[in-house]
Design a protein around this motif. Structure first.
Motif, short mmCIF file in Angstrom:
data_model
loop_
_atom_site.label_atom_id
_atom_site.label_comp_id
_atom_site.label_asym_id
_atom_site.label_seq_id
_atom_site.Cartn_x
_atom_site.Cartn_y
_atom_site.Cartn_z
N ILE A 11 6.35 16.34 32.52
CA ILE A 11 6.02 17.41 33.47
C ILE A 11 5.79 16.81 34.85
CG2 ILE A 11 4.31 19.15 34.13
CD1 ILE A 11 3.90 19.65 31.08
N ARG A 12 4.98 15.77 34.92
CA ARG A 12 4.69 15.12 36.20
C ARG A 12 5.96 14.54 36.82
NH1 ARG A 12 1.12 11.71 34.68
NH2 ARG A 12 -0.68 12.96 35.25
N GLY A 13 6.79 13.90 36.01
CA GLY A 13 8.01 13.29 36.52
C GLY A 13 8.97 14.30 37.11
N TYR A 14 9.22 15.40 36.38
CA TYR A 14 10.10 16.44 36.90
C TYR A 14 9.49 17.10 38.14
CZ TYR A 14 13.26 16.27 32.88
OH TYR A 14 14.17 15.87 31.93
N ARG A 15 8.17 17.32 38.12
CA ARG A 15 7.49 17.93 39.26
C ARG A 15 7.61 17.04 40.50
NH1 ARG A 15 2.77 17.05 41.42
NH2 ARG A 15 1.85 15.94 39.66
N ASN A 16 7.39 15.75 40.32
CA ASN A 16 7.48 14.82 41.44
C ASN A 16 8.89 14.73 42.00
OD1 ASN A 16 4.76 14.20 41.53
ND2 ASN A 16 4.96 12.44 40.16
N ASP A 49 4.49 28.73 24.55
CA ASP A 49 4.71 29.64 25.68
C ASP A 49 4.53 28.91 27.01
OD1 ASP A 49 5.23 31.82 24.02
OD2 ASP A 49 3.16 32.52 24.08
N SER A 50 3.48 28.11 27.11
CA SER A 50 3.23 27.37 28.36
C SER A 50 4.34 26.38 28.65
CB SER A 50 1.90 26.62 28.27
OG SER A 50 0.83 27.50 28.20
N LEU A 51 4.80 25.68 27.63
CA LEU A 51 5.87 24.70 27.85
C LEU A 51 7.16 25.38 28.29
CD1 LEU A 51 5.22 22.24 24.90
CD2 LEU A 51 4.68 21.94 27.32
N PHE A 52 7.45 26.55 27.74
CA PHE A 52 8.64 27.28 28.17
C PHE A 52 8.50 27.76 29.61
CE2 PHE A 52 10.08 26.96 23.92
CZ PHE A 52 11.43 27.27 23.91
N LYS A 53 7.32 28.21 29.99
CA LYS A 53 7.09 28.64 31.38
C LYS A 53 7.26 27.47 32.35
CE LYS A 53 3.79 32.35 30.48
NZ LYS A 53 2.38 32.76 30.68
N LYS A 56 10.97 26.39 32.58
CA LYS A 56 11.72 27.35 33.39
C LYS A 56 11.43 27.14 34.87
CE LYS A 56 12.67 32.24 34.03
NZ LYS A 56 12.38 33.60 33.62
N ALA A 57 10.16 26.97 35.21
CA ALA A 57 9.79 26.75 36.61
C ALA A 57 10.42 25.46 37.16
CB ALA A 57 8.27 26.70 36.75
N LEU A 58 10.50 24.44 36.32
CA LEU A 58 11.08 23.16 36.74
C LEU A 58 12.60 23.16 36.71
CD1 LEU A 58 8.69 20.72 34.82
CD2 LEU A 58 8.79 21.05 37.31
N GLY A 59 13.18 24.14 36.03
CA GLY A 59 14.64 24.20 35.94
C GLY A 59 15.23 23.24 34.93
N VAL A 60 14.48 22.94 33.87
CA VAL A 60 14.96 22.04 32.82
C VAL A 60 14.89 22.75 31.47
CG1 VAL A 60 14.26 19.96 34.06
CG2 VAL A 60 12.72 20.95 32.38
N ALA A 61 15.67 22.27 30.53
CA ALA A 61 15.61 22.80 29.18
C ALA A 61 14.27 22.40 28.55
CB ALA A 61 16.76 22.25 28.34
N LEU A 65 11.10 18.22 27.64
CA LEU A 65 9.69 17.85 27.82
C LEU A 65 9.18 17.02 26.65
CD1 LEU A 65 8.25 21.16 29.32
CD2 LEU A 65 9.08 19.13 30.53
N TRP A 66 9.87 17.05 25.51
CA TRP A 66 9.44 16.31 24.32
C TRP A 66 10.06 14.93 24.23
CZ3 TRP A 66 9.68 21.60 24.12
CH2 TRP A 66 8.63 22.26 23.50
N ILE A 67 11.09 14.64 25.01
CA ILE A 67 11.81 13.37 24.92
C ILE A 67 11.17 12.37 25.87
CG2 ILE A 67 14.01 12.22 25.25
CD1 ILE A 67 15.33 14.97 24.67
N GLU A 68 10.76 11.24 25.33
CA GLU A 68 10.08 10.23 26.14
C GLU A 68 10.92 9.83 27.34
OE1 GLU A 68 7.47 6.16 25.48
OE2 GLU A 68 8.61 6.99 23.84
N ASP A 69 10.32 9.91 28.52
CA ASP A 69 10.92 9.52 29.80
C ASP A 69 12.23 10.26 30.12
OD1 ASP A 69 8.88 7.69 30.29
OD2 ASP A 69 9.95 6.05 29.30
N SER A 70 12.36 11.50 29.66
CA SER A 70 13.60 12.23 29.92
C SER A 70 13.83 12.44 31.42
CB SER A 70 13.63 13.56 29.18
OG SER A 70 12.67 14.46 29.69
N TYR A 71 12.77 12.59 32.20
CA TYR A 71 12.93 12.78 33.65
C TYR A 71 13.55 11.56 34.32
CZ TYR A 71 8.79 9.91 34.41
OH TYR A 71 7.91 8.88 34.43
N LYS A 72 13.42 10.39 33.70
CA LYS A 72 13.99 9.16 34.27
C LYS A 72 15.49 9.04 34.00
CE LYS A 72 9.83 6.35 33.92
NZ LYS A 72 9.24 5.15 33.28
N ARG A 73 15.96 9.76 32.99
CA ARG A 73 17.36 9.64 32.58
C ARG A 73 18.29 10.53 33.37
NH1 ARG A 73 15.64 9.79 26.32
NH2 ARG A 73 14.63 7.76 26.35
N GLU A 74 17.74 11.45 34.12
CA GLU A 74 18.54 12.39 34.91
C GLU A 74 18.47 12.02 36.38
OE1 GLU A 74 17.42 16.39 34.17
OE2 GLU A 74 17.42 16.11 32.01
#
Length: 75
Positions: A11-16, A49-53, A56-61, A65-74
């Protein structure tokens, strides 16, 4: 690493990457920013519900959010 920490880091990675504050993401996800902060720190269990919200806000599937370091792979 535990799942709460993985979700929080993602969450923090995608937000940043969007250069958003916690408050901005909280507003877009329609939740309290204190709750979002606890999720990012990995000290709060998140509801589905919170994770889906948040996803959606971040624009990611949501599953990303469950995959370790997924924000680093994109880019």
């Amino acid at each position: 690493m535990n799942i709460k920490r993985i979700i929080g880091d993602n969450i923090r990675g995608y937000r940043n990457r969007l250069d958003w504050s916690q408050e901005k993401l909280a507003v877009r996800a329609k939740m309290h920013n204190d709750y979002l902060g606890r999720l990012e720190r990995g000290v709060q269990n998140a509801s589905i519900d919170s994770l889906f919200k948040i996803a959606k806000a971040l624009g990611v599937a949501p599953y990303k959010l469950w995959i370790e370091d997924s924000y680093k792979r994109e880019k």
